[in-house]
Design a protein around this motif. Sequence first.
Motif, PDB file in Angstrom:
ATOM      1  N   THR A 145      -3.667 -11.400  -4.646  1.00 16.00           N
ATOM      2  CA  THR A 145      -3.533 -12.437  -4.017  1.00 16.00           C
ATOM      3  C   THR A 145      -5.147 -13.300  -2.758  1.00 16.00           C
ATOM      4  N   LEU A 146      -5.584 -12.735  -2.860  1.00 19.77           N
ATOM      5  CA  LEU A 146      -7.014 -13.112  -3.028  1.00 19.77           C
ATOM      6  C   LEU A 146      -7.700 -14.319  -3.199  1.00 19.77           C
ATOM      7  N   ALA A 147      -7.128 -13.762  -4.535  1.00 21.78           N
ATOM      8  CA  ALA A 147      -7.514 -14.870  -5.693  1.00 21.78           C
ATOM      9  C   ALA A 147      -7.047 -16.201  -5.648  1.00 21.78           C
ATOM     10  N   ASP A 148      -5.204 -15.842  -4.829  1.00 20.25           N
ATOM     11  CA  ASP A 148      -4.022 -17.369  -5.172  1.00 20.25           C
ATOM     12  C   ASP A 148      -4.528 -18.059  -3.850  1.00 20.25           C
ATOM     13  N   ARG A 149      -4.541 -17.245  -2.674  1.00 17.14           N
ATOM     14  CA  ARG A 149      -5.013 -17.415  -1.749  1.00 17.14           C
ATOM     15  C   ARG A 149      -5.920 -18.979  -1.880  1.00 17.14           C
ATOM     16  N   ALA A 150      -7.496 -17.755  -2.166  1.00 15.86           N
ATOM     17  CA  ALA A 150      -8.777 -18.977  -2.182  1.00 15.86           C
ATOM     18  C   ALA A 150      -8.423 -20.121  -3.073  1.00 15.86           C
ATOM     19  N   PHE A 176       0.570  -1.149   0.073  1.00 22.67           N
ATOM     20  CA  PHE A 176       0.225  -0.018   0.173  1.00 22.67           C
ATOM     21  C   PHE A 176       0.836   1.123   0.179  1.00 22.67           C
ATOM     22  N   SER A 177       1.868   1.772   0.141  1.00 24.48           N
ATOM     23  CA  SER A 177       2.877   2.308   1.014  1.00 24.48           C
ATOM     24  C   SER A 177       3.584   3.049   0.195  1.00 24.48           C
ATOM     25  N   HIS A 178       3.889   1.546  -1.142  1.00 26.41           N
ATOM     26  CA  HIS A 178       5.234   1.202  -2.207  1.00 26.41           C
ATOM     27  C   HIS A 178       4.712   1.473  -3.637  1.00 26.41           C
ATOM     28  N   CYS A 179       3.041   1.519  -4.236  1.00 26.79           N
ATOM     29  CA  CYS A 179       2.660   1.186  -4.970  1.00 26.79           C
ATOM     30  C   CYS A 179       1.530   2.731  -5.059  1.00 26.79           C
ATOM     31  N   GLU A 180       2.288   3.733  -6.536  1.00 23.81           N
ATOM     32  CA  GLU A 180       2.690   5.223  -7.195  1.00 23.81           C
ATOM     33  C   GLU A 180       1.349   4.778  -7.362  1.00 23.81           C
ATOM     34  N   ARG A 181       0.072   4.161  -7.987  1.00 17.92           N
ATOM     35  CA  ARG A 181      -1.133   4.077  -8.369  1.00 17.92           C
ATOM     36  C   ARG A 181      -2.213   3.628  -7.851  1.00 17.92           C
ATOM     37  N   ILE A 182      -3.094   3.944  -7.361  1.00 17.86           N
ATOM     38  CA  ILE A 182      -4.218   2.896  -6.796  1.00 17.86           C
ATOM     39  C   ILE A 182      -4.325   1.816  -7.605  1.00 17.86           C
ATOM     40  N   GLU A 183      -4.443   1.380  -8.823  1.00 20.84           N
ATOM     41  CA  GLU A 183      -4.888   0.541  -9.169  1.00 20.84           C
ATOM     42  C   GLU A 183      -3.662  -0.439  -8.975  1.00 20.84           C
ATOM     43  N   GLN A 184      -2.401  -0.117  -8.908  1.00 21.85           N
ATOM     44  CA  GLN A 184      -1.008  -1.141  -8.599  1.00 21.85           C
ATOM     45  C   GLN A 184      -1.359  -1.788  -7.253  1.00 21.85           C
ATOM     46  N   PHE A 185      -2.162  -1.117  -6.177  1.00 21.74           N
ATOM     47  CA  PHE A 185      -2.678  -2.054  -4.947  1.00 21.74           C
ATOM     48  C   PHE A 185      -4.101  -2.543  -5.716  1.00 21.74           C
ATOM     49  N   GLU A 186      -4.630  -2.467  -6.260  1.00 21.68           N
ATOM     50  CA  GLU A 186      -6.019  -2.881  -6.063  1.00 21.68           C
ATOM     51  C   GLU A 186      -5.492  -4.561  -7.271  1.00 21.68           C
ATOM     52  N   MET A 187      -4.920  -4.389  -7.923  1.00 22.82           N
ATOM     53  CA  MET A 187      -4.586  -5.679  -8.923  1.00 22.82           C
ATOM     54  C   MET A 187      -3.945  -6.436  -8.187  1.00 22.82           C
ATOM     55  N   TRP A 188      -2.963  -5.794  -6.838  1.00 21.68           N
ATOM     56  CA  TRP A 188      -2.440  -6.842  -6.006  1.00 21.68           C
ATOM     57  C   TRP A 188      -3.245  -7.660  -4.932  1.00 21.68           C
ATOM     58  N   ALA A 189      -4.284  -6.446  -4.881  1.00 22.07           N
ATOM     59  CA  ALA A 189      -4.932  -7.558  -3.526  1.00 22.07           C
ATOM     60  C   ALA A 189      -5.722  -9.126  -3.989  1.00 22.07           C
ATOM     61  N   THR A 190      -6.834  -8.721  -5.663  1.00 24.40           N
ATOM     62  CA  THR A 190      -6.940  -8.985  -6.061  1.00 24.40           C
ATOM     63  C   THR A 190      -6.510  -9.977  -6.192  1.00 24.40           C
TER      64      THR A 190
END
Length: 227
Positions: free
Chosen positions: A113-118, A97-111
């Motif tokens: 990561t949660l999908a891989d975890r599921a 969250f702190s290192h992403c330059e754009r919101i979309e980068q964090f959103e893609m990572w979260a989506t």
Amino acid sequence: MTNILDAILDPFTLVLMLGGMLTLALLQNGAAALGNAMRALGPLVTAKPDRDRDAARAAMLQVDHLAQLRGIACTDRLCTDTVRRAHPFLAEAVRKFSHCERIEQFEMWATQTLADRAERHRSVHNVWYSLADSAPALGMAGTIIGLIGMFAAMDDPARIGPAMALALLTTLYGVVLANLIAAPVAARLISLSQREHAWQQALCERMLAVARRENAPVRRAAMREVA
């Protein structure tokens, strides 16, 4: 009572049942999923999703406060060694969250990561369901083998007893292994997975909301300059 326990506890038959169950689970799900399923026995006992949820909520309040005072880039100071050891997903989410330059980068990572975890958790659940399904089937196969041996030994009463014991033991082991071990483990893992996914998704959504709030003035200023 001791004689009954001695008759019920047949290590050789039990090992054959367990070996057959693991072999079927391996063939159905693969070695990686089977290994993950065995490793999941640790979190089955140690996981505390309610504690992790409360820690994530407390950390999110600090992230929100720091973002307002010093900006999003300063929120990574919350990623202490203690947080990384106790709550690795929380620490990684704050760092991203702190290192992403754009919101979309964090959103893609979260989506992702949660999908891989599921998907990873789903494969573990499938292994335990495979074990639960295969135990009664193997028990029935042992029962049939025992009955065949019993009918084949009708002319020798001394051989009927062991064959009948095999038929009944395999049925008993199949019921116990399926309904008292494998199925409850699968249900417990699914419950833990759902509760964990809930707080992780809520954390990511809250972080996205903070990022949009902090970036809104910047976007409005940029639009005014363009105008």
